[in-house]
Design an enzyme around this catalytic site. Structure first.
Site, PDB file in Angstrom:
ATOM      1  N   ASP A   1     -13.839  34.437  20.702  1.00 50.36           N
ATOM      2  CA  ASP A   1     -14.319  33.314  21.516  1.00 50.36           C
ATOM      3  C   ASP A   1     -15.526  32.681  20.808  1.00 50.36           C
ATOM      4  OD1 ASP A   1     -14.677  31.646  23.715  1.00 50.36           O
ATOM      5  OD2 ASP A   1     -15.759  33.156  24.886  1.00 50.36           O
TER       6      ASP A   1
ATOM      7  N   GLU B   1     -16.297  28.054  17.432  1.00 53.19           N
ATOM      8  CA  GLU B   1     -16.228  26.669  16.916  1.00 53.19           C
ATOM      9  C   GLU B   1     -17.126  26.476  15.695  1.00 53.19           C
ATOM     10  OE1 GLU B   1     -16.693  27.588  20.094  1.00 53.19           O
ATOM     11  OE2 GLU B   1     -14.599  27.261  20.635  1.00 53.19           O
TER      12      GLU B   1
ATOM     13  N   ASP C   1     -12.369  26.320  28.571  1.00 53.53           N
ATOM     14  CA  ASP C   1     -12.973  26.313  29.901  1.00 53.53           C
ATOM     15  C   ASP C   1     -12.507  25.156  30.782  1.00 53.53           C
ATOM     16  OD1 ASP C   1     -14.229  28.479  28.885  1.00 53.53           O
ATOM     17  OD2 ASP C   1     -16.168  27.510  28.589  1.00 53.53           O
TER      18      ASP C   1
HETATM   19  C1  NOJ Z   1     -16.397  31.035  26.970  1.00 50.59           C
HETATM   20  C2  NOJ Z   1     -14.927  31.251  27.120  1.00 50.59           C
HETATM   21  O1  NOJ Z   1     -14.243  30.035  27.051  1.00 50.59           O
HETATM   22  C3  NOJ Z   1     -14.650  31.989  28.414  1.00 50.59           C
HETATM   23  O2  NOJ Z   1     -13.272  32.197  28.540  1.00 50.59           O
HETATM   24  C4  NOJ Z   1     -15.417  33.303  28.436  1.00 50.59           C
HETATM   25  O3  NOJ Z   1     -15.202  33.927  29.666  1.00 50.59           O
HETATM   26  C5  NOJ Z   1     -16.893  33.038  28.239  1.00 50.59           C
HETATM   27  N1  NOJ Z   1     -17.101  32.315  27.023  1.00 50.59           N
HETATM   28  C6  NOJ Z   1     -17.716  34.325  28.194  1.00 50.59           C
HETATM   29  O4  NOJ Z   1     -17.331  35.114  27.141  1.00 50.59           O
END
Ligand code: NOJ
Length: 913
Positions: A510, A513, A586
């Site tokens: 995660d 980017e 998200d």
């Molecule tokens: C951002 C991610 O997109 C999300 O899915 C995750 O729960 C959070 N970071 C925390 O790790």
């Protein structure tokens, strides 16, 4: 409270001001300004040289100091490649490594004499040609005498050659007088040549301006797709009255939908489709990229012509695509199709196919930020069993670690990770944990200390380790672009190194980017320095790709090369499909986000990334029960199927919304498990034959104009059409069933519909509108277990849907579901089912494969059988004929063979008389 505790997601909630629109991007402004002045390039065709691989020539314009070098390559499989670079740049310009699976095999292009001032390069067969015009420089791509694409016909070729920096240093700005020969200070700022400001950030550019651009006119095309990732429609929109599509990987919490801003990943690859032809343009560049689209539909063209005859001749639609990148070189692949399937193969020839996923990863995944502790995990796991809901994978987010130090466990919450994994293992389930690219700056944290010692972090402009804030507080970022760093990172997944890990633990990458809180646009400064001394700006979009690559490699290595990895990544680039799955980040618990998940996933799917999904339920906010049910129903028919929710949301495990909703969610998940054999077979086809799992209708019906803009429904493989309900309180949905010679069957009621019409389908909360295409056979499981692993030996069924001609075909693929034995030892089963003249045959589709299975086909359902049979007989491999008991329903024209029992992997026949 340490810095880490103070960081809350809400701080980072979407605020569009944090991100640039085109007007804030200096290279965009420069290109626009310069292009408005029109200084055209011409090709110096007397400079043509024919090398072993490519044909080269120079191109020049008045503004250029020295000519540029253009190279045209013919590549196996009807692909052309055009490269444009400086002949002798001040220093090498970045060329994207590691994306092409190998050096593409070139084919010799034969140069045929054009008219004076032109050069024609043809492929061996002579049906594909590049017609190069010298002045103004333009390339026409000609297929069977039709010009399908023109390059630089709008004169937007743009190439900023590297320059020696102006004498005055930008650090001493006050004294700055003469930073460029012909621009005022104000203009300097506007052009952002050596320095660019955005909010409080200043991007100091040691290499100065280096941007590139080029236009492509697609003749007769009004439908273009691809260039993910945007929260936008599948069909790309005109950008003439707004922002260009931006490809710049960014962490955009709660991204706005119907917006062209860049989000987590980028695939600089566009597809165009019209009747009779599909094309692809793959722009291999990893720096910030903008794409403008301008479509002139046929009608508009016709209206602007003089007189009806001219209108008829010239009234062709056209789409102009203008690519602009901040740096690097022009390196573009033209995929000439002609069919969608050909374009998919051409693209995967270059960048690789979808990795064959382990079977468990096609089951349902249960995630939340965060499951609190081992006890919580145990309770949620038990909840699934209590409610008889299958699931395969439990997920742990960042809080499972000791202070967001990846590869560690929070001792209080997860004191015994192995014990927890053993519990999951006992139900043949798996665990996925998160591992982000930022590493907490803490000399006592072994991963940090080792990386620091070996110089494995990205460096800042001043030469120290780059430092930025992310979940753990101040962090440094591993430089995954370095092979050495990747090798080391991979080694961290070894069981002996990663304490508490077992072979049922898999990984989630995660924030790659990379996300840098408080950085410009929440990411890394563009002048940070990577391996090989490359600036971050050159390769920003490929950073996440490299992390997933290293992670997947680590999982393979920990099993000594035996097991297939599973790695989910948020950031991606062209070719990420080789390393695992991608999700759309998200999203929000709103109906509009459920709806847009379909076009977003279709776009990923046609750009090679078949294993994709969106957070079920919506990550941010609290879905009401109806939305959650509808989301499970949609997610069950999308490739990567994971429920996830952010911190501070209400708990939403499937059984928390009352009995009725629990049952509906259970049913949706069970439908997913019923169809697993079909899913797995589709993934095999994506893996070996490059065909996307989830397909927009135009891919399956390329000759039906009506399909080109459909994006509220799609095909799963070639057999199932899915139209998820994405509106609240829906009582009816309009389903378009394509194909004038097709028939379709409602997968629940078995109602039969003729194709090429829109039907109103009544829906209740338990309806998932799914239709099986006449002419297909879909393999299913007839018994559902707790997890995919528990279903290995359970029997199969076949759903045979007859075409108008009374025939059907389908395929089935099986292997051990987890290892590479299918590849190295050919341990697989690939079967073909065909039904014609009342006989269903199970035969071998690939003789190279061997994989014994005890499983039988125990049920066969035939849809669209008009007459009640008098007898049904099975013929087993040993030649024995046996009567088969059946029931026939005249009302629905369905035949049911229930007490059937023949091995799925054997040659047999069923005869219906
Ligand atoms: C951002 C991610 O997109 C999300 O899915 C995750 O729960 C959070 N970071 C925390 O790790």
């Amino acid at each position: 409270m340490d810095a880490a505790e103070k960081i809350s997601v809400e701080d980072e909630a979407v605020d569009k001001k944090i991100f640039k629109d085109c007007s804030k991007i200096a290279f965009y402004r420069r290109q626009k300004q310069r292009l408005s002045k029109k200084s055209t390039y011409r090709a110096l065709l007397d400079s043509v040289t024919e090398g072993k691989e490519s044909t080269r020539f120079q191109i020049i314009n008045e503004a250029a100091k020295v000519p540029l070098l253009a190279e045209v390559y013919g590549i196996e499989g009807n692909i052309f490649r055009l490269k444009i670079n400086e002949e002798t740049p001040l220093k090498p310009r970045y060329e994207v490594p590691d994306v092409l699976t190998s050096k593409p095999s070139t084919v010799r292009l034969i140069s045929c004499s054009g008219d004076t001032g032109s050069l024609v390069l043809a492929n061996g067969k002579g049906d594909l040609k590049c017609h190069i015009t010298a002045n103004p420089f333009k390339i026409d791509l000609v297929s069977e005498e039709e010009v399908v694409m023109s390059i630089n016909s709008l004169g937007q070729l743009y190439f900023e050659q590297l320059q020696i920096p102006p004498k005055q240093s930008r650090a001493t700005k006050e004294n700055e007088e003469d930073t460029s020969d012909d621009t005022t200070q104000e203009n300097q700022e506007e052009l952002g040549l050596w320095e660019e400001k955005f909010r409080n950030f200043v991007d100091v550019k040691d290499n100065g301006p280096a941007s590139i651009g080029l236009d492509f006119s697609l003749h007769g095309f009004e439908h273009v797709y691809g260039i993910p990732q945007h929260a936008e429609s599948h069909q790309l929109k005109n950008t003439s009255d707004g922002d260009a599509y931006r490809l710049y990987n960014l962490d955009v919490y709660g991204y706005k939908i119907h917006d062209k801003m860049g989000i987590y990943g980028s695939v600089p690859y566009l597809l165009a489709h019209k009747l009779g032809r599909t094309l692809g343009i793959f722009w291999l560049n990893a720096s910030e990229t903008l794409v403008e689209i301008n479509t002139e539909p046929a009608v508009k063209h016709a209206l602007t012509q003089m007189g009806p005859v001219a209108a008829k001749e010239k009234g062709r639609s056209q789409t102009d695509v203008h690519w602009m990148s901040e740096s690097g070189i022009i390196d573009v692949f033209l995929l000439t199709g002609p069919t969608p399937s050909d374009v998919f193969k051409q693209y995967s020839y270059l960048t690789g196919t979808q990795a064959m996923p382990p079977l468990f990863s096609l089951g349902y995944h249960q995630c939340r930020w965060n499951y609190k502790d081992e006890h919580d995990v145990k309770a949620v796991d038990a909840g699934f069993d209590e409610h008889d809901i299958p699931y395969d994978v439990m997920w742990l987010d960042i809080e499972h670690t000791e202070g967001k130090r990846y590869f560690t466990w929070n001792e209080k919450r997860f004191p015994n990770p192995k014990r927890m994994q053993e519990l999951l293992r006992s139900k043949k389930r798996k665990l996925v944990v998160i591992s982000d690219p930022h590493i907490k700056i803490d000399p006592d944290y072994l991963v940090y200390a080792k990386a620091k010692e070996q110089g494995f972090f990205v460096r800042n402009h001043e030469g120290g380790d780059f430092e930025g804030v992310c979940w753990p507080g101040l962090s440094s970022y591993l430089d995954f672009t370095s092979p050495k760093v990747r090798e080391w990172y991979s080694s961290l997944f070894a069981f002996s190194v990663y304490q508490g890990s077992t072979d049922i633990l898999y990984i989630w990458n995660d924030m790659n980017e990379p996300s840098v809180f408080r950085g410009p646009e929440l990411t890394m400064q563009k002048n940070a320095i990577h391996h090989g001394n490359w600036e971050h700006r050159e390769l920003h979009n490929i950073y996440g790709f490299y992390q997933q690559m290293a992670t997947a490699e680590g999982l393979i290595q920990r099993s000594k090369g035996k097991e297939r990895p599973f790695v989910l990544t948020r950031s991606f680039f062209a070719g990420s499909q080789k390393y695992g799955a991608v999700w759309t980040g998200d999203n929000t618990a709103e109906w509009s986000y459920l709806k847009i998940s379909i076009p977003m996933l279709l776009t990923l799917s046609v750009t090679g990334i078949s294993f994709c999904g969106a957070d079920v339920g919506g990550f941010i906010g609290n879905p009401e029960a109806e939305l959650l049910v509808r989301w499970y129903q949609a997610g069950a028919y999308q490739p990567f199927f994971r429920g996830h929710a952010t911190k501070n949301t209400k708990r939403r495990e499937p059984w928390l919304f009352g009995e009725e909703h629990t049952r509906l969610i259970q049913e949706a998940i069970r439908e997913r498990y019923t169809l697993l054999p079909y899913w797995y077979s589709l993934f095999y086809s994506a893996h070996v034959a490059s065909q996307p799992v989830m397909r927009p209708l135009w891919v399956e019906f390329p000759d039906e104009l009506e399909t080109f803009s459909v994006e509220d429904e799609y095909m799963l493989g070639s057999a199932l059409l899915v139209h998820p309900v994405t509106e609240p309180k829906a009582t009816v949905v309009d389903v378009f069933l394509p194909g004038s010679s097709e028939v379709w069957y409602d997968s629940k009621t078995f109602a039969r519909w003729e194709g090429a019409c829109t039907v109103k389908i009544p829906v209740a909360l338990d309806t998932i509108p799914v239709f099986q295409r006449g002419g297909s056979v879909v393999p299913i499981k007839t018994t559902i277990g707790r997890s995919t692993g528990c279903m290995t030996d359970s029997p199969y069924g076949l759903r045979v849907a007859l075409s108008t001609k009374g025939s059907a075909v389908g395929e089935f693929y099986l292997d051990d579901g987890h290892s590479f034995q299918y590849l190295h030892q050919k341990q697989f089963l690939h079967r073909k089912f065909s039904f014609a003249s009342g006989v269903l045959i199970n035969s071998c589709a690939d003789k190279r494969g061997h994989y014994p299975s005890k499983c039988v086909v125990e049920r066969i359902l035939v849809l669209g059988l008009k007459k009640q049979p008098s007898s049904v007989t099975s013929h087993s491999p040993d030649g024995k004929a046996q009567p088969v008991a059946f029931t026939y329903c005249a009302k629905t024209s369905t035949l049911n063979l229930e007490k059937f029992s023949l091995n799925i992997g054997a040659d047999w026949k069923v005869q219906i008389q």
